[in-house]
Design a protein around this motif. Structure first.
Motif, short mmCIF file in Angstrom:
data_model
loop_
_atom_site.label_atom_id
_atom_site.label_comp_id
_atom_site.label_asym_id
_atom_site.label_seq_id
_atom_site.Cartn_x
_atom_site.Cartn_y
_atom_site.Cartn_z
N SER A 304 43.46 40.70 28.67
CA SER A 304 42.75 41.87 29.19
C SER A 304 41.62 42.30 28.26
O SER A 304 41.68 42.09 27.06
N TYR A 305 40.61 42.89 28.89
CA TYR A 305 39.51 43.48 28.13
C TYR A 305 39.51 45.00 28.29
O TYR A 305 38.55 45.68 27.96
N SER A 306 40.61 45.54 28.86
CA SER A 306 40.59 46.95 29.26
C SER A 306 40.73 47.90 28.08
O SER A 306 40.45 49.08 28.19
N HIS B 54 40.34 37.47 37.31
CA HIS B 54 40.98 36.36 36.59
C HIS B 54 42.10 35.79 37.45
O HIS B 54 43.00 36.54 37.86
N ARG B 72 43.44 39.25 39.00
CA ARG B 72 43.43 40.57 38.36
C ARG B 72 42.12 40.74 37.61
O ARG B 72 41.64 39.81 36.95
N THR B 74 40.27 41.71 34.63
CA THR B 74 40.71 41.91 33.24
C THR B 74 39.99 43.06 32.57
O THR B 74 40.30 43.39 31.42
N VAL B 75 39.03 43.67 33.27
CA VAL B 75 38.38 44.85 32.70
C VAL B 75 39.12 46.12 33.10
O VAL B 75 39.37 47.01 32.29
N SER B 76 39.54 46.17 34.38
CA SER B 76 40.25 47.36 34.86
C SER B 76 41.76 47.12 34.91
O SER B 76 42.53 48.06 35.08
N ASP B 77 42.17 45.86 34.77
CA ASP B 77 43.58 45.46 34.92
C ASP B 77 44.11 45.67 36.33
O ASP B 77 45.31 45.61 36.56
N ARG B 78 43.23 45.91 37.30
CA ARG B 78 43.69 46.06 38.68
C ARG B 78 43.83 44.70 39.35
O ARG B 78 43.01 43.82 39.18
N PHE B 79 44.92 44.57 40.14
CA PHE B 79 45.13 43.33 40.89
C PHE B 79 44.30 43.37 42.17
O PHE B 79 44.32 44.35 42.90
#
Lengths: 417, 100, 997, 183
Positions: A304-306, B54, B72, B74-79
């Motif tokens: 992750s980059y979050s 991703h 998903r 990878t910036v917001s982690d939302r699926f």
């Protein structure tokens, strides 16, 4: 620029601190540079400094998408040590340690390198075997690291709970006295100031969107938010974001970026004299010069980059700390934050040339990047200047992932950084 | 802590029941016929590590036990989506369209 | 004696006096008081010392954002905590409170000398000095800097209290139970949703408690609170007070910390002190209100200087006047109302000093009617008083020019620099903020989570606005969740909506370079520190923050961030949004480690797995060792033996008679299906096709990188059924790896995997007497060497229990492993133990097992191999099915470096003196006389004293080891160099005769 | 009320009006694995219609089945019925390949009953218990440990726990009971 000293501090104090000059200018990009370094963290700024200082290359720009030192340099738990198992790692990190010692004077900037000692706790027979292996290897490599009994460990670090009935009893510990901590922001600022004094341009808030190559495949420069900037050589030292930048030059890396969390407690009077690490329970702790307990956590399970990270990991980390130091149970967490660490399959860095002429890479430091800062910077500068790696960073190639010649600290010892 | 939709259980459940299993759609080369060192390296180690949507794998390890795929950000982690193993790789453009 | 308490006012309970101690002196207050309100009721303002300059400080506010009034609180042994915010800690009889960061006393503190030399301690001073002479850093400077660290002192004893945690799922989580939150919860719950309402205070109400004059739908504010909470509870809303929303995580998970006992004088022993709630909400409503900003001027930090809104809270909530003689300095209307309330309560308001030239008419009227002096268009330029403010210096400001000063006597100063929406949790979500130029503040903009922000949190001032917005947002949330909701509109009278202006430092006629105008009170960051940072090139707000430590105190910038930003922006000549705001980090307020630890302390820190036979081992004096999550018996000392003594006896007995070993922790996997053998062929290096049912084989598992992952003995029960064993630590990982290949690579295979690790208890019998002991108990199988040779498996009955019997040995002796259902494990063990007495049986543990296997050259994966060892390196390439087209690791093994010369290979070592025991982990060299750094060629992986061999034996991974057998290697130890012969790995019974008894 | 023994002696562990916890007597327990196409055949053979929705349960006489995964069922029955089950499956294996594996001794089971049952489960189970319908269940996690949760009624549950993890989980459950009683 003012030379820093007690005297200059006093002089300026008497004149109301009105006469301090900027520590580095906000540079505007020139059309072309001899070298562009992507990423203004400790590694990138340090590389620029050593390019200027030791290789006479001063037409250099360090470009960052944000503010300098805003990446992992400013987000880590500042642990510095060099007691690594493999000769390759030990040499690289010990070279860094040699540079840490004296860095403040070299940069005329107090980075507060504190040799308070790093204690690594062994909780089971496997830990003991593994730590002994490290200690003997370090001893024959000339790297300071020694074994302490549980009792000796407690004497060195009084708050430590060594009761044999603990779920993870302390069977002993490896101690590197030379190891310790440093003030992370000061490292970035010190390198930035020292590099700027030697003519290096530091360009902040200027995202690099692509690396450009000529017809011969050689690097020609970088595309940025402020347009194209030419360069004879480009070094990418962008930690978690390296994959994305390198991809634009057609170089794919064995790299994954994971969220790493860390936290600090409210400040208290000195209670923890050294750095304590426990890889078995995943807890890393020291006390800052401000009095906060600085605590490192593990990485979350997904890439992750979050820069957010989850609560369960924090719960586990704090539980682990209180397992080793039960007296801290009523301390309070003040602040937790997240960083992005770039991890390679063998948990060792990639530092050297790439298949693209004129393009160099420094990445994959995982959770070990801060401690390596002066060493990585020094080696990166050498490699860029000479277009060939120094003996110390020669093993840390990209090729090793094809041949299988890995430097697998993690697999060899299950020791995290 | 993420919420993850298991395509087998048809339920959206807490991350604690799941295990991340790395990038998706990296097929293992059939080693019974010659495979170059580079191909094998790519299979073992090279990852897109993309900043954004991703393609990745998860296992519902404390549930139905199945490995499945997901996209998903990878910036917001939302699926954006999760789908069963073996189902075809959904086109990113369609997904982004849907998520709007 | 509460001199400053107004009888009949406030919400404290005057019928219940409470006594506590402050620095040893007894102080009395009432139930419902905080430490601060009780101290103020007794006229005490001096409560703490600042971090850097040790300046005397009092409470500046009345809530959890307090930067100054931090104290140590203690209940009893192990129940002390530093840095407690006196403004939120409720008092109870017996509470011990101590002030911090002072020596010898709060009123006289030697550390205060720093305050004199403040010009030296400018921002970042320590980066510029303490560098010469270099040697002084370690010995003098650094210890000095470190000794100055910290505010309170760390607890020094173990915490006896309990902590708890829960998961909670709710439709709507409302954070903040002020007017907006109450109204939001009401709309959502009336729409029929599961609603949770939380507030960090002991009671709901928020601002309404400080605004008792408000009338809502004809009902006085306090009464409205009570009836609203009653309705919420009747609607099934979970109303949680003393509960702080500490962090906002992915997909609407919010962490809450509920304080359960810190306000009680004698809590129930089983009641946790705090409980962490992990809430998953479908919708979140942030109704956290706004925080008041201090004004920045010289001496704005003296005890007695306080936010006007907080003074109003002390008055209306606690019935406490913060002084007799007040001056109000403000840039916002709200402070006028505070002045009015205090005046009406009997405090003399010397003057209302407003920075604005023309305050609103009704304010002026209100002041006149109370004959309060009005000074509009004024600035405050200094205060006097050492431990408590005595006077304030004010100057008129006429079109930018600061006029002649005037000094006003006072015993308290109420300031207001306006209000800032509380956006902390919103910024945890990485939600975007937008700058509102009119209000000079940031407001929530783009959302990343399913949440709404209501009331003052989005810049809506006044009770009516908060109520109606809360109601509306509650309805929005309800509709989002497909419920029908009506927008309630509240009728509010006596609402006191105000406006104001925002400032950097207030203008002054004195040298601003000398002004002590504080922005971050706790960290002693002044306006000039911020300007110095900018002057030195710190142009990002993050740089300014880190260089000056502004906003890094325990209030996390709640008091200082906006003033800091305004000043930095001014110094940079940029608008605020161009400079940006530093991110707020969880937790919202400092939160006990214990709350995060929860149940995970002591035995419950982590699972301890025990085998069915563990209890027997414990009763028989076993010494245990942790192996992954398991605890395993390491050895069984008898009459005072040490480990060496016990292990030597256990080894001898096993080799000469019989020993029994609890191998239940071995991983076990049942593999069933028509393609079971094909799966085995692909998974393991070995060939399986020819393995007949009833036979077993050593199986070797690699990763696709070619390195050894696991091993174990595998039995074929029938054509389609295998019984796999794995190492103890890797059972779960191996099954996961197998499922991965099966589910994603080889979906064509009809085969299924089931973990049976915990179904079976496994008892290993080893030694020449093993068969004699076992035979009488076995039904359905002749276990003679002919009928049941080495490496056999059968399903039969042992001592009446259904069993899987292996003929296998990890010791080199005649060996059997009996698997019975775990529930019978201990019974069978006892049976064999009793029957074994006549054969001189012993129980042995993992240590003896290690020695016995080492004597035979059997490796332990994870000890003699690490993640970098191939089957060739380990000398077990015989286990590789060379003719198989593919198996996991086959291609990996062909990579250049894995087939290169000079790899480390497993060998045996015998020390040449035949006596010295090598240390595991010791390093090998070929030339012991070379200088450091030495060229190391390997290390010792296993090392034991062996009675069977009559000398110490060891394994090592040695460069080119297989070609060095017969050569000498050296082990340089601190005590001296040890020389050893390189040998094969089998030290005992090389032709395996003893297996075939 | 009694302490948990190493042998997992069945009996009541916690009794109270908020919540009661008992360790249940052992049953015969199997893991059944097969492909979707073969569900009818196996259902007929064992005499229970295998549910196909994950979490769904089915009963017939002493036999109780929960669908744990797309190709996985947990079957439990009276100890004397297990032979019948094994033979029934063996009889059709040649035509209908599947995996029936005895896991009777792998888990122990506790029952949790009372108005506080849901709160008690919420100290370790991250699932929304309200969303688990009566008569269904799931494999889920309790304080990091894999468990199978059966909901038998509004406030009645069973929890299957791998034997070596049971002392940890049950210990936590007992702590939770004391906590609930104290409120």
């Amino acid at each position: 620029m003012t030379h820093f000293s007690a005297l200059s501090l006093l002089k300026n104090a008497l004149t109301g601190n009105k006469n301090w000059a900027p520590q580095w200018p906000d540079s505007q990009p020139k059309a072309e540079y001899d070298v562009i370094i992507v990423g203004a963290g400790g590694h990138g700024l340090g590389a620029a400094y050593y390019l200027a200082k030791e290789h006479g290359i001063t037409n250099v720009a360090v470009i960052d998408k944000g503010w300098l030192g805003g990446g992992n340099t400013g987000r880590n738990t500042t642990i510095i040590r060099s007691n690594y198992l493999y000769d390759e790692s030990a040499r690289l990190y010990d070279h860094a340690l040699d540079l840490w010692d004296g860095l403040s004077q070299d940069l005329n900037y107090n980075v507060m390198y504190s040799k308070r000692g790093v204690l690594m706790l062994a909780h089971n027979v496997h830990d003991v075997q593994s730590f002994k292996r490290h200690i003997h290897s370090n001893r024959l490599n000339g790297v300071d690291n020694r074994w302490l009994s549980a009792q000796e460990a407690r004497e060195f670090c009084p708050p430590l709970d060594i009761s044999p009935t603990a779920r993870f009893p302390v069977l002993g510990a490896a101690l590197q006295n030379r190891a310790g901590t440093a003030r992370h922001d000061a490292v970035a600022w010190g390198y930035a100031r020292a590099a700027a004094m030697r003519g290096v341009d530091i360009i902040q808030n200027c995202p690099v969107t692509a690396i450009r190559r000529g017809p011969d495949g050689h690097v020609t420069g970088v595309e940025t938010a402020r347009g194209f900037i030419g360069a004879k050589k480009v070094a990418v030292s962008a930690a978690g974001h390296t994959s994305v930048v390198m991809d634009t030059a057609g170089v794919r890396l064995p790299l994954e970026s994971y969220p790493l969390q860390a936290l600090v407690s409210e400040p208290v009077k000195p209670v923890l004299p050294c750095v304590v690490m426990s890889n078995t329970v995943h807890a890393y702790i020291s006390q800052s010069d401000k009095g906060e307990l600085v605590i490192g956590s593990g990485t979350d399970q997904y890439t992750s980059y979050s820069q957010r990270g989850g609560l369960p990991l924090i719960e586990h980390t704090v539980a682990a700390i209180c397992e080793i130091f039960p007296i801290f149970n009523r301390m309070r967490m003040l602040r937790k934050w997240g960083g992005i660490v770039d991890v390679t399959p063998d948990r060792s860095a990639i530092l050297g040339k790439t298949p693209v002429p004129g393009l160099y890479v420094n990445c994959g430091w995982g959770t070990g990047g801060f401690k390596a800062t002066p060493g990585a910077a020094h080696m990166l500068a050498w490699t860029v200047a000479k277009d060939e790696p120094h003996a110390i960073n020669a093993p840390f190639t990209l090729e090793r992932f094809g041949t299988g010649r890995l430097i697998d600290e993690a697999a060899a010892a299950a020791v995290a950084h | 802590m993420l919420l993850i939709h298991c395509p087998y259980c048809a339920q959206t459940l807490p991350e604690l029941e799941f295990t991340y299993a790395g990038e998706a759609h990296i097929a293992r080369p059939d080693a019974s016929s010659p495979v170059s060192d580079e191909e094998w390296r790519n299979f073992l180690f090279i990852r897109t590590n993309v900043k954004g949507p991703h393609y990745e794998r998860w296992r519902h390890s404390h549930g139905c036990g199945r490995f499945f795929n997901a996209v998903r950000d990878t910036v917001s982690d939302r699926f954006l989506i999760t789908y069963k193993a073996g189902e075809k790789r959904p086109e990113l453009s369609d997904l982004l369209e849907k998520s709007k | 004696m509460n001199l400053f308490r107004i009888p009949g006012q406030g919400r404290v309970d005057p019928t219940t006096p409470v006594e506590f101690t402050f620095d040893g002196k007894t102080v009395s207050g009432y139930k419902g008081d905080t430490i601060t309100s009780a101290l103020l009721a007794n006229g005490i303002h001096l409560m703490g010392r600042s971090f850097k300059y040790h300046r005397p400080r009092g409470a500046v506010c009345a809530g959890s954002e307090e930067p100054n009034a931090l104290v140590g609180t203690r209940r009893g042994a192990g129940q002390f905590e530093p840095n407690t915010r006196a403004t939120v800690q409720e008092i109870w009889s017996g509470l011990e409170v101590t002030s911090q960061n002072r020596y010898p006393s709060l009123s006289f503190d030697i550390g205060a000398v720093n305050d004199r030399a403040y010009m030296l301690f400018s921002a970042g001073f320590y980066y510029k000095t303490f560098m010469w002479p270099k040697s002084f850093w370690d010995k003098v400077y650094e210890p000095f800097i470190r000794s100055a660290a910290g505010l309170g002192v760390s607890p020094s004893e173990n915490d006896p209290d309990k902590y708890a945690s829960r998961y909670l799922h709710t439709d709507v989580l409302v954070i903040g139970a002020g007017p907006a939150g109450l109204a939001a919860a009401l709309s959502a719950s009336r729409a029929g949703l599961r609603v949770t309402l939380v507030d960090e205070n002991p009671e709901a109400g928020g601002t309404l408690i400080s605004e008792p004059q408000t009338i809502i739908d004809g009902v006085p504010a306090w009464q409205w609170i009570d009836q609203t909470v009653a309705e919420l509870i009747s609607l099934g809303v979970r109303v949680m007070t003393r509960t702080t929303a500490i962090g906002y995580y992915h997909q609407n998970m919010v962490g809450l910390c509920e304080k359960l006992t810190d306000h009680l004088s004698s809590p129930n022993a089983n009641m946790p002190r705090e409980r962490l709630w992990r809430v998953r909400a479908r919708q979140v409503i942030l109704a956290q209100g706004a925080l008041e900003k201090p004004l920045v001027f010289d001496g704005n930090d003296r005890p007695g200087v306080m936010l006007a809104g907080s003074a109003q809270t002390y008055l209306n909530k606690y019935g406490v006047r913060v002084g007799n003689n007040a001056v109000v300095v403000t840039s916002h209307d709200s402070a006028w109302y505070a002045a009015f309330d205090l005046a009406d309560a009997g405090t003399k308001i010397q003057a209302i000093v407003d920075t604005r030239a023309e305050p609103a008419v009704e304010l002026v009227a209100g002041a006149k009617s109370r004959s309060i002096r009005i000074l509009s268009g004024y600035s405050a330029t200094g205060t006097q008083g050492r431990l408590r403010i005595k006077s304030v210096r004010i100057n008129p400001v006429i079109n930018g020019k600061v006029g002649a000063p005037e000094t006003l006597e006072c015993d308290c100063l109420l300031m207001s620099g306006g209000w800032t929406p509380s956006l902390h949790l919103f910024s945890h979500t990485k939600g975007a903020l937008t700058w509102d130029a009119d209000m000079q503040t940031f407001l929530p903009d783009r959302k990343t989570e399913d949440c709404e922000i209501a009331g003052a949190g989005r810049g809506l001032w006044g009770i009516a606005a908060a109520l109606n917005d809360g109601a509306a947002m509650g309805a929005v949330a309800a509709r989002t969740l497909d419920k029908v909701a009506t927008n309630t509109v509240y009728d509010v009278t006596n609402d006191r909506v105000g406006t104001g202006v925002s400032h950097t430092e207030l203008p002054t006629d004195l040298d601003p370079g000398k002004a002590r105008a504080f922005v971050d009170f706790q960290n002693d960051v002044t306006a000039k520190d911020l300007r110095l940072a900018v002057r030195e090139g710190m142009h990002s707000i993050e740089h300014v923050k880190r260089y000056t430590t502004n906003g890094m105190a325990t209030d996390q910038g709640k008091m200082s961030n906006m003033n800091g930003l305004n000043i930095a922006a001014d110094a940079l000549g940029k608008p605020q949004p161009k400079v940006g705001l530093t991110t707020f980090r969880p937790p919202y307020t400092p939160t006990s480690f214990g709350a995060f630890v929860g149940y995970h302390r002591g035995d419950h820190f982590d699972v301890t797995r025990k085998t069915p036979i563990d209890s027997w081992a414990e009763e028989n004096g076993a010494v245990f060792e942790p192996v992954s999550m398991w605890r395993r018996a390491r050895y069984f000392p008898q009459n005072g033996e040490d480990m060496d003594g016990a292990v030597s006896r256990e080894c001898k007995t096993t080799r000469s008679a019989v020993g029994m070993f609890d191998a239940s922790t071995l991983g076990k996997i049942e593999i069933v299906g028509p393609d079971a053998v094909e799966f085995m062929n692909r998974m393991y290096t070995n060939p399986w096709t020819k393995l007949a049912p009833g036979r077993t084989r050593y199986g070797l598992l690699l990763g696709d990188d070619g390195f050894i992952r696991d091993d174990g003995v595998i039995g074929r029960l029938s054509t389609d059924r295998f019984h796999i064993t794995t190492t103890t630590g890797r059972a779960a990982r191996v099954l996961n790896m197998m499922e991965d290949y099966l589910q994603t690579e080889w979906t064509d295979l009809k085969v299924w995997l089931t973990s049976t690790t915990e179904h079976w208890a496994t008892i290993a019998l080893n030694g020449p007497n093993a068969r004699k002991l076992l035979e009488p108990f076995v039904e359905g199988q002749d276990i003679s060497d002919q009928a049941f040779p080495h490496m056999s498996i059968v399903e039969c009955t042992v001592a009446g229990f259904p069993a899987r019997l292996f003929r296998v040995s990890f010791t080199g002796e005649l060996g059997f492993e009996v698997n019975v259902p775990a529930c019978h494990g201990r019974a069978l063990w006892q049976t064999l133990w009793d029957a074994g007495q006549q054969y001189g049986i012993c129980a042995y543990g993992t240590e003896t097992m290690h020695v016995l296997r080492a004597e035979k050259g059997y490796i332990i994966v994870g000890q003699d191999t690490d993640g970098t060892v191939t089957p060739y390196d380990a000398g077990i390439s015989w286990a590789i099915g060379k003719t198989k087209p593919d198996f996991v690791g086959k291609r990996g093994l062909e990579r250049p470096d894995l087939v290169a010369d000079g790899r480390k290979q497993l060998v045996g070592l015998l020390t040449q003196d035949g006596k010295t025991l090598l240390e595991e982990g010791a390093q090998l060299v070929l030339d012991a006389n070379q200088p450091i750094p030495m060229k190391m060629v390997g290390h010792v992986t296993s090392s034991y004293h062996s009675d069977a061999v009559g000398r110490p034996i060891a394994f090592a991974l040695l460069e080119n080891g297989h070609n060095r057998v017969g050569e000498t290697v050296y082990i340089p130890m601190p005590e001296g160099v040890i020389s050893a012969d390189v040998t094969g790995t089998v030290f005992y019974d090389p032709d395996g005769a003893r297996l075939k008894l | 009320m009694m302490a948990l023994t190493p042998e997992f002696t069945p009996g009541q562990l916690v009794s109270g009006d908020v919540v009661s916890v008992s360790l249940m007597a052992p049953v015969a327990r199997f893991s059944l694995r097969l492909r979707a196409a073969d569900i009818p055949a196996v259902s007929t053979a064992i005499g229970v219609d295998l549910p196909t929705r994950i979490g769904a349960c089915a009963h017939h006489e002493t036999v109780e089945v929960m669908c744990l995964g797309p190709d996985e069922w947990q079957i439990q029955t009276d100890a004397n019925d297990s032979v019948r089950l094994i033979n029934a499956c063996a009889a059709i294996y040649a035509q209908v390949p599947h995996s029936l594996t005895d896991i009777s001794a792998r888990e122990v089971t506790i029952s949790i009953e009372g108005p506080g049952a849901v709160d008690l489960l919420s100290i370790g189970c991250p699932r929304d218990i309200d969303k688990i319908a009566i008569g269904t269940g799931c494999r889920t996690v309790f304080d990091g440990v894999s468990t199978v949760l059966w909901r038998d009624g509004e406030t009645r549950f069973r929890l299957d726990i791998w034997r070596s993890f049971a002392p940890h989980v049950i210990g936590l459950i007992q702590t939770g009971c004391a906590e609930l009683a104290a409120q």
